[in-house]
Design a protein around this motif. Structure first.
Motif, short mmCIF file in Angstrom:
data_model
loop_
_atom_site.label_atom_id
_atom_site.label_comp_id
_atom_site.label_asym_id
_atom_site.label_seq_id
_atom_site.Cartn_x
_atom_site.Cartn_y
_atom_site.Cartn_z
N PHE A 1 0.84 -1.19 0.00
CA PHE A 1 0.00 0.00 0.00
C PHE A 1 0.88 1.25 0.00
O PHE A 1 0.95 1.98 1.00
N PRO A 2 1.59 1.47 -1.08
CA PRO A 2 2.53 2.60 -1.08
C PRO A 2 1.82 3.96 -1.00
O PRO A 2 2.25 4.83 -0.24
N LEU A 3 0.74 4.14 -1.76
CA LEU A 3 0.06 5.43 -1.74
C LEU A 3 -0.60 5.69 -0.39
O LEU A 3 -0.59 6.81 0.13
N THR A 4 -1.18 4.64 0.19
CA THR A 4 -1.80 4.79 1.50
C THR A 4 -0.76 5.13 2.55
O THR A 4 -0.98 6.00 3.41
N SER A 5 0.40 4.49 2.49
CA SER A 5 1.46 4.78 3.45
C SER A 5 1.95 6.21 3.32
O SER A 5 2.15 6.92 4.32
N LEU A 6 2.13 6.66 2.08
CA LEU A 6 2.60 8.03 1.87
C LEU A 6 1.55 9.05 2.30
O LEU A 6 1.86 10.05 2.94
N ALA A 7 0.28 8.82 1.92
CA ALA A 7 -0.77 9.77 2.25
C ALA A 7 -1.01 9.86 3.75
O ALA A 7 -1.34 10.93 4.28
N ALA A 8 -0.83 8.72 4.47
CA ALA A 8 -1.03 8.71 5.92
C ALA A 8 0.18 9.21 6.66
O ALA A 8 0.14 9.33 7.90
N GLY A 9 1.25 9.52 5.96
CA GLY A 9 2.46 9.99 6.63
C GLY A 9 3.30 8.87 7.19
O GLY A 9 4.29 9.14 7.91
N MET A 10 2.96 7.65 6.92
CA MET A 10 3.73 6.50 7.43
C MET A 10 4.85 6.19 6.45
O MET A 10 4.88 5.15 5.79
N ALA A 11 5.79 7.07 6.37
CA ALA A 11 6.95 6.91 5.50
C ALA A 11 8.18 7.40 6.26
O ALA A 11 8.08 8.21 7.19
N ALA A 12 9.33 6.87 5.85
CA ALA A 12 10.60 7.18 6.53
C ALA A 12 10.50 6.89 8.02
O ALA A 12 10.83 7.71 8.88
N LEU A 13 10.02 5.67 8.35
CA LEU A 13 9.83 5.27 9.74
C LEU A 13 11.14 4.72 10.32
O LEU A 13 12.03 4.27 9.59
N THR A 14 11.17 4.76 11.63
CA THR A 14 12.30 4.14 12.33
C THR A 14 11.89 2.72 12.72
O THR A 14 10.86 2.52 13.37
N ARG A 15 12.73 1.76 12.34
CA ARG A 15 12.46 0.34 12.65
C ARG A 15 13.39 -0.08 13.80
O ARG A 15 14.62 0.03 13.69
N LEU A 16 12.79 -0.57 14.88
CA LEU A 16 13.55 -0.99 16.06
C LEU A 16 13.40 -2.50 16.25
O LEU A 16 12.28 -3.03 16.15
N GLU A 17 14.50 -3.14 16.55
CA GLU A 17 14.53 -4.56 16.92
C GLU A 17 15.53 -4.72 18.06
O GLU A 17 16.52 -3.96 18.15
N SER A 18 15.27 -5.69 18.93
CA SER A 18 16.14 -5.88 20.08
C SER A 18 16.31 -7.37 20.35
O SER A 18 15.37 -8.16 20.18
N ASP A 19 17.51 -7.74 20.78
CA ASP A 19 17.78 -9.14 21.12
C ASP A 19 17.30 -9.48 22.51
O ASP A 19 17.14 -10.66 22.85
N THR A 20 17.08 -8.46 23.32
CA THR A 20 16.56 -8.65 24.68
C THR A 20 15.34 -7.76 24.87
O THR A 20 15.07 -6.87 24.05
#
Length: 564
Positions: free
Chosen positions: A375-394
């Protein structure tokens, strides 16, 4: 010292600019006022002269009719009657020509009604003079004709007297010739009867010769005095000459109109007056047409929509979604200024960078350009772009907060496995999901629903669990149970579970809707186990029916159509 000089210079510059602006405004106002006064004076002058010309024309027509009737009544009058009327007309002409108009060049200037009265009086005076002058000329001709007729009658009488005297003289001559023929000798002998008779005839002949000579001389003298003037035709006013009297007035009208045409107000007045009725109709339509349309929507279309079958996303998906746990009664507020989330190993968090307040140093961060590449257009229109992705081992505690806006609060909505939530991505700031599972998002169009068309939300976006949504809301976010029916403002709605029956209902009062204070329709949610999500003070659509600009309103409508 520098600040003092700067303040003084700003003060002087500001007031100097004000002074210059006031000068420009006063000069422009003076010029505009002068042009308006010139236009008003010219318009009043043209109107006054036109009124004077019209009144003088009608006045002249009445005078002409009266003069025609009066003069034609004298056609068979005596010479004395005609002469008396001619003397009366000449006296009236002398009085009119001697009458002086008062000067208009006085201070203060005369009022427009004075100018109009002066012009009307002067035009009427000129018309009266022309009519009386024509009447005087006709009476002179009529008087001459009557005098000629009397002289011709006298000439005929004298001619008859001369003919009679001449005939008597010729008769005397014949008698003498006959006497001399009968008595040629006796007529010459004195003392004879024939001579006495001849002497008597000669004496009578001498007398008849003198009578004949006197009659002839009288006839010659009368013939010298007799004119051949014929009676004039019936009196009629010379309309061309009468119109010529008003030529100065018409010339003044033409000059005033020409001068008036050079005024810019006059040049614009006619086009403006031509389109003014249409413009007034358009303004009236702009005032009444929206009210009529709103009344039609409120009293006709909205009640029809309220009676339609509610829209069920779960029924359309043919699934049975598990309900979300609802907060305890009286505690529907689920947001706070900041929220602490536990990020477990094997999970990933997608978050707007400005909402990430703090996180452990050991977490792995990178940029994810779109929320979902499906959903590229939906993501862009909703402002959900250039997000920070976090993952952790603990296990890591991450603090989420709206650091850029003090009125925004953050809520955490956990969707367990099997649950589904219809949600508008405009309220989404992040989510937490399993790292090895794709994000479960689907979109559903409802083109056949009148509820969707009335709210202009034709597309619904559904998030499926397990997933944790991080939601923002102005002044707070609330989660409530639908129960037997709840209604809220459309602009406040953030989402609802798929087991909710969604419909629209008309706003309670018409006047606030007519004034644009509230929307035509409110969202209604029904369902014992269903819940809905909304923000307390929506900024989006705060004034229903109004937008900051046409572009903003158009953009909001498009985003609403796509469920964003």
């Amino acid at each position: 010292m520098r600040q003092l000089l700067t303040a003084v210079l700003r003060f002087l510059l500001r007031h100097a600019l004000q002074f210059a602006l006031f000068i420009v405004i006063l000069l422009a106002g003076r010029l505009l006022l002068a042009d308006w006064r010139a236009y008003s004076a010219g318009s009043e002058a043209v109107a006054a002269l036109g009124l004077a010309a019209d009144n003088a024309d009608s006045h002249g027509t009445g005078l002409a009719e009266a003069a025609t009737a009066r003069v034609n009544a004298l056609a068979h009058a005596s010479h004395a009657a005609v002469a008396a009327r001619r003397t009366e007309v000449q006296a009236q002409l002398a009085a009119l020509r001697a009458r002086q108009q008062a000067s208009l060049f006085t201070l203060p200037l005369p009022a427009p009604d004075t100018l109009a009265r002066h012009a009307q009086d002067e035009a009427a005076r000129r018309v009266e003079i022309e009519v009386l002058a024509q009447e005087a000329r006709y009476l002179s001709a009529l008087q001459a004709a009557i005098s000629g007729e009397d002289a011709r009658q006298t000439l005929a009488r004298l001619h008859a007297q001369h003919v009679s005297a001449y005939a008597a003289l010729q008769g005397n001559l014949r008698q003498r010739r006959q006497l001399e023929a009968l008595h040629p000798v006796a007529a010459r002998l004195p003392g004879s009867d024939a001579h006495a008779q001849l002497s008597r005839l000669e004496g009578e002949g001498q007398r008849l010769r003198e009578i004949n000579l006197q009659a002839y001389q009288a006839w010659l003298a009368q013939r010298a005095r007799t004119s051949n003037a014929a009676r004039p035709a019936p009196f009629a006013i010379d309309e061309q000459a009468l119109s010529g009297v008003l030529a100065p007035v018409q010339k003044a009208i033409a000059a005033s109109e020409e001068q008036l045409a050079r005024n810019w107000i006059a040049r614009w007045r006619a086009p403006v007056m031509d389109v003014a009725p249409t413009a007034a109709l358009l303004v009236l339509s702009a005032i009444l047409l929206p009210a009529a349309i709103k009344a039609c929507f409120y009293f006709v279309l909205a009640p029809v929509a309220s009676r339609l079958e509610p829209l069920s996303i779960a029924r359309a998906l043919n699934v049975t979604a598990s309900a979300l746990p609802s907060p305890p009664d009286g505690q529907s507020r689920i947001s706070a200024v900041s929220q602490a989330l536990q990020l477990q190993p094997g999970q990933r968090m997608l978050i707007h960078p400005e909402y990430l307040q703090s996180s452990p140093v050991g977490t792995h961060k990178r940029t994810q350009w779109l929320l979902d590449w499906r959903f590229p257009l939906t993501s862009l229109a909703a402002g959900m772009a250039a997000l920070t992705r976090l993952e952790s081992d603990t296990a890591a505690s991450v603090t989420i907060s709206a650091s850029d806006d003090p009125l925004l609060e953050v809520a955490v909505v956990r969707l367990p496995a099997g649950s589904a939530l219809v949600f508008q991505p405009r309220g989404l700031v992040g989510l937490v999901c399993d790292a090895d599972q794709p994000l479960a998002i689907s979109s559903h169009w409802r083109l056949g629903s009148l509820h969707a068309w009335l709210t202009l939300q034709l597309r619904f976006i559904v998030f499926r669990g397990p997933v944790t949504l991080i939601v923002r809301g102005c002044r707070g976010v609330r989660l409530e149970r639908a129960g037997q029916g709840r209604s809220i403002s459309q602009s406040a709605t953030l989402g609802f579970t798929t087991d909710v029956l969604y419909s629209t209902m008309r706003s309670e009062t018409f006047l606030p809707y007519l004034r644009g204070r509230q929307a035509l329709l409110n969202d209604r949610f029904d369902g014992d186990n269903g819940v809905y999500l909304y923000e307390e003070t929506p900024r989006h659509g705060k004034q229903p029916g109004k937008a900051g600009s046409w572009f903003e309103g158009f953009t909001d409508a498009i985003l609403k159509v796509f469920g964003i």
